[in-house]
Design an enzyme around this catalytic site. Structure first.
Site, mmCIF file in Angstrom:
data_model
loop_
_atom_site.group_PDB
_atom_site.id
_atom_site.type_symbol
_atom_site.label_atom_id
_atom_site.label_comp_id
_atom_site.label_asym_id
_atom_site.label_seq_id
_atom_site.Cartn_x
_atom_site.Cartn_y
_atom_site.Cartn_z
ATOM 1 N N GLY A 152 1.297 5.902 -6.526
ATOM 2 C CA GLY A 152 0.427 5.813 -7.692
ATOM 3 C C GLY A 152 -1.017 5.700 -7.235
ATOM 4 N N GLU B 179 -5.035 2.060 -1.490
ATOM 5 C CA GLU B 179 -6.303 1.329 -1.465
ATOM 6 C C GLU B 179 -7.189 1.661 -0.276
ATOM 7 O OE1 GLU B 179 -3.187 0.242 -0.955
ATOM 8 O OE2 GLU B 179 -3.089 -1.437 0.445
ATOM 9 N N HIS C 208 -5.383 -2.459 -9.613
ATOM 10 C CA HIS C 208 -4.552 -2.832 -8.472
ATOM 11 C C HIS C 208 -5.217 -2.438 -7.142
ATOM 12 C CE1 HIS C 208 -0.699 -3.644 -6.379
ATOM 13 N NE2 HIS C 208 -1.126 -2.678 -5.582
ATOM 14 N N GLU C 209 -5.620 -1.182 -7.050
ATOM 15 C CA GLU C 209 -6.205 -0.721 -5.776
ATOM 16 C C GLU C 209 -7.544 -1.420 -5.510
ATOM 17 O OE1 GLU C 209 -3.930 0.513 -4.259
ATOM 18 O OE2 GLU C 209 -2.714 1.307 -5.902
ATOM 19 N N HIS D 66 -7.028 -4.814 -4.020
ATOM 20 C CA HIS D 66 -6.779 -4.786 -2.570
ATOM 21 C C HIS D 66 -8.072 -4.929 -1.758
ATOM 22 C CE1 HIS D 66 -2.537 -4.122 -1.855
ATOM 23 N NE2 HIS D 66 -2.474 -3.077 -2.670
ATOM 24 N N ASP E 81 9.361 2.535 4.788
ATOM 25 C CA ASP E 81 9.395 3.431 3.624
ATOM 26 C C ASP E 81 10.741 3.356 2.916
ATOM 27 O OD1 ASP E 81 6.830 4.355 4.067
ATOM 28 O OD2 ASP E 81 7.498 6.009 5.340
ATOM 29 N N TYR F 258 5.914 -7.218 -4.348
ATOM 30 C CA TYR F 258 4.958 -7.207 -5.453
ATOM 31 C C TYR F 258 5.276 -8.310 -6.456
ATOM 32 C CZ TYR F 258 3.620 -2.424 -4.025
ATOM 33 O OH TYR F 258 3.178 -1.333 -3.333
HETATM 34 N N1 BES Z 1 -0.585 -0.009 -0.852
HETATM 35 C C1 BES Z 1 0.217 0.422 -1.939
HETATM 36 C C2 BES Z 1 0.919 1.725 -1.671
HETATM 37 C C3 BES Z 1 1.784 1.722 -0.442
HETATM 38 C C4 BES Z 1 2.588 0.644 -0.135
HETATM 39 C C5 BES Z 1 1.809 2.819 0.371
HETATM 40 C C6 BES Z 1 3.387 0.680 1.007
HETATM 41 C C7 BES Z 1 2.597 2.840 1.503
HETATM 42 C C8 BES Z 1 3.393 1.769 1.814
HETATM 43 C C9 BES Z 1 -0.597 0.539 -3.234
HETATM 44 O O1 BES Z 1 -1.577 -0.436 -3.354
HETATM 45 C C10 BES Z 1 0.338 0.330 -4.391
HETATM 46 O O2 BES Z 1 0.918 -0.710 -4.463
HETATM 47 N N2 BES Z 1 0.461 1.309 -5.283
HETATM 48 C C11 BES Z 1 1.270 1.199 -6.463
HETATM 49 C C12 BES Z 1 0.344 0.960 -7.633
HETATM 50 C C13 BES Z 1 0.885 0.079 -8.709
HETATM 51 C C14 BES Z 1 1.471 -1.209 -8.228
HETATM 52 C C15 BES Z 1 -0.179 -0.184 -9.749
HETATM 53 C C16 BES Z 1 2.042 2.506 -6.649
HETATM 54 O O3 BES Z 1 1.794 3.441 -5.888
HETATM 55 O O4 BES Z 1 2.883 2.591 -7.509
HETATM 56 ZN ZN ZN Z 2 -0.756 -2.362 -3.621
#
Ligand code: BES
Ligand code: ZN
Length: 613
Positions: A278, A281, A305-306, A309, A385, A393
């Site tokens: 989504g 950051e 959210h971003e 961070h 992953d 979260y």
């Molecule tokens: N940092 C994460 C995305 C991420 C986490 C990439 C682990 C690779 C490994 C990012 O901040 C995130 O949490 N994105 C969420 C947004 C949502 C919680 C608003 C997403 O992508 O869904």
């Molecule tokens: Zn995040």
């Protein structure tokens, strides 16, 4: 010889890298990048120095002072190794080393899009996704967040393209297009038709925050600290500018809650639909999926959210992925505090409720691997992953919310500000947080079972589902669906995407196909423009084997690459016995769609298949 990170070959007895000077030559026809990386270490070192790599070919390692080659060995590739290949360079009292390497088309951080895969269809596009452990597939490095690194980068690209990075842009050098003056027939590819974009990151950041994108980019200014970038398509840029117009207000709210914004700019980049998350950051340049641009509250939520961070994650970073909740739990808490100010309490409660549902859901997913429901995990031998989930979260959020309830909001706000000011630009672990908590909130360990929260599995008994009139009404309407009652038009008149998402996610697991079809007939959920709603509906459709919706499932799996949508849809198709048709369908769709997926997303879907097929 002790590793400091279950996901890195970095050795605790070796000095860490403090600065990297990078030069990249982008070759779009071969989907490769040739690079040089000058690593500066915190101290001179003699003996082996271990670096992380994945899918890289290494052509030389050089002592930059003498120009002499340095001996090195690269581990043989082993495709199932989570960590990639270690590169061991033998140093004799050097504090710098120069590495020449080249990526391969399978480098996992990079997605290369051919012109037909872009909006404008005229130029290619490439972008990175380095979190959690993919920076090593771009250049050799100590790919652990325990190492905080400043960098400078020069990107040599075709002059019809431009570049953005998670860094400050300092220059675009255009050597006047050489002999051909940019006028030759194939100016895009001719060696002279190139420019060099230069960037610096002057604040030390973990390697997973390294990011760039190269393509035909445009931008709109939306605030004093914010430009929104995307492919240079006016309609996309305008929609993005509208969607993210509130960014400056959010930065100000963040500063009031968490302290100064330390990164100077907060620019946004909207990526093509294959972006696997989504949002990401990347400092100074948040990467976003285009799926959030739909003119409602979710775009701002992802940006909140971003942005959050910028304090929790980018200023204070988890030392390794075992403590990932320190990044995401804190950020989810901070995000909701920002949302509460800019969108109101009710919206924040809905988000908490959607999160609660997600957390409960994960308990089912991990019922045979409960260790992944802990906040503090042990990820030795585990692909981050593959175990990515809502737990860090939402359980992390719940833990912080629990502390807030215990000590009251004013005291908690003061604590948060102090926590950020104390640990900024450091990489820390769960124990460091707990020690700080106990030192600053004396007696907290007698009021909250900190061990159960951080080391226990499952959802602690003092976690809490949110309460509000709207939230509670939606959940009870969802429960009534079992007895055949559908919400009426009046009841849903005010509902937007998040209300529908919450409703659908709270429906009983197995609902009758005919009932689903009736719901869809009335409210057109399968064709919703909102992927959260659409995917939540399609999951039910798959679970109840409503094959009339499989066309829509196929379309969705082919038009977006966000793993939040791919994971549940593919999982719903392939899990469970006696679903040969669905399994074949999933395989076919994947084989037709995967060329447009990011390598990380491709890997995640393949892991789902490996588990269930
Ligand atoms: N940092 C994460 C995305 C991420 C986490 C990439 C682990 C690779 C490994 C990012 O901040 C995130 O949490 N994105 C969420 C947004 C949502 C919680 C608003 C997403 O992508 O869904
Ligand atoms: Zn995040």
């Amino acid at each position: 010889m002790a590793p400091i990170d279950p996901h890195s070959y970095t050795d605790s007895s070796h000095p860490l890298t403090t600065h990297i000077s990078l030069s990249f030559y982008f070759d779009f026809p071969s989907s490769t990048i040739a690079s040089s990386a000058l690593l500066s270490l915190s101290a001179p070192h003699s003996g082996p120095l271990t670096l992380d790599t994945r899918s890289l070919s290494i052509s030389a390692v050089i002592d930059p002072v003498t120009g002499a080659p340095l001996p090195f060995t690269l581990d043989p590739p082993s495709p199932d190794a989570v960590l990639g290949q270690s590169l061991v360079v033998t140093l004799s009292n050097q504090s710098q080393l120069l590495l020449l390497s080249k990526t391969t088309p399978s480098s996992s951080a990079l997605q290369w899009l051919s012109p037909p895969q872009t909006f404008n269809k005229s130029y290619p596009f490439v972008f990175t996704q380095c979190q959690a452990i993919h920076a090593r597939s771009i250049f050799p490095c100590q790919d652990t967040p325990a190492a905080r690194i400043k960098f400078a980068a020069k990107l040599n690209i075709p002059r019809y393209l431009s570049a953005v990075m998670s860094a400050k842009h300092v220059n675009r050098r255009d050597p006047a297009a050489g002999e051909c003056g940019g006028a030759c027939d194939d100016a895009l590819w001719c060696a002279e038709g190139r420019v060099v974009e230069e960037f610096v990151m002057e604040q030390p950041v973990p390697p997973y925050l390294f990011a760039f994108a190269v393509g035909e980019l445009g931008f709109r200014e939306v605030g004093p600290r914010t430009k929104v970038y995307s492919e240079a398509v006016p309609a996309v840029l305008d929609a993005a500018a509208r969607e993210f117009a509130g960014s400056e207000e959010m930065i100000k709210v963040g500063e009031a809650l968490f302290g100064p914004y330390e990164w100077e700019r907060f620019d946004l980049l909207v990526l093509p639909p294959s972006f696997p998350y989504g949002g990401m950051e990347n400092p100074r340049m948040t990467f976003l999926t285009p799926t959030v641009i739909k003119g409602d509250a979710t775009g701002a939520q992802v940006v909140a959210h971003e942005l959050a961070h910028s304090w929790t994650g980018n200023l204070i970073t988890n030392k390794n992925n075992d403590h990932f909740w320190l990044n995401e739990g804190f950020t989810t808490y901070a995000e909701r505090r920002i949302v509460e100010v800019v969108q109101g309490k009710e919206r924040a409660i809905l988000n908490i409720g959607i999160g609660w549902r997600g957390l409960v859901e994960q308990m089912e997913r991990f019922k045979d691997r409960m260790e992944f429901t802990k906040l503090k995990t042990n990820q030795q031998g585990v692909d981050p992953d593959e175990v990515y989930s809502d737990v860090p979260y939402e359980k992390g959020f719940q833990f912080l919310w629990r502390i807030e309830r215990q000590i009251g909001r004013p005291a908690f706000d003061e604590f948060l500000k102090k926590y950020i000011a104390t640990f900024k630009f450091q990489s820390i672990d769960t124990d460091m947080f707990l020690d700080f908590l106990k030192a600053n909130i004396p007696g907290i360990e007698d009021q909250i079972d900190l061990k159960v929260w951080t080391e226990g599995t499952g959802i602690p008994p003092d976690a809490m589902e949110p309460v509000s009139e709207i939230y509670t009404k939606i959940v009870s309407l969802a429960n009534e669906f079992k007895s055949g009652r559908m919400p009426n038009e009046d009841e849903v008149a005010q509902w937007r995407g998040q209300e529908w998402e919450l409703y659908l996610e709270n429906l009983p697991k197995s609902v009758e196909g005919s009932q689903l079809a009736a719901l869809d007939e009335r409210y057109r959920l399968a064709e919703s423009k909102d992927y959260e709603v659409k995917v939540a509906f399609l999951q039910h459709a798959i679970a109840s084997r409503c094959s009339t919706y499989y066309n829509e499932v196929e379309k969705t799996l082919k038009e977006v690459g966000r793993m939040k949508y791919l994971r549940p849809l593919y999982t719903a198709l392939v899990q469970g016995a006696g679903k040969e048709e669905e399994k074949m369908f999933a395989r076919r769709v994947f084989s037709e769609a995967c060329a447009s997926y990011h390598p990380i997303a491709k890997g995640v879907v393949e892991a789902i298949f490996a588990k269930h097929l």
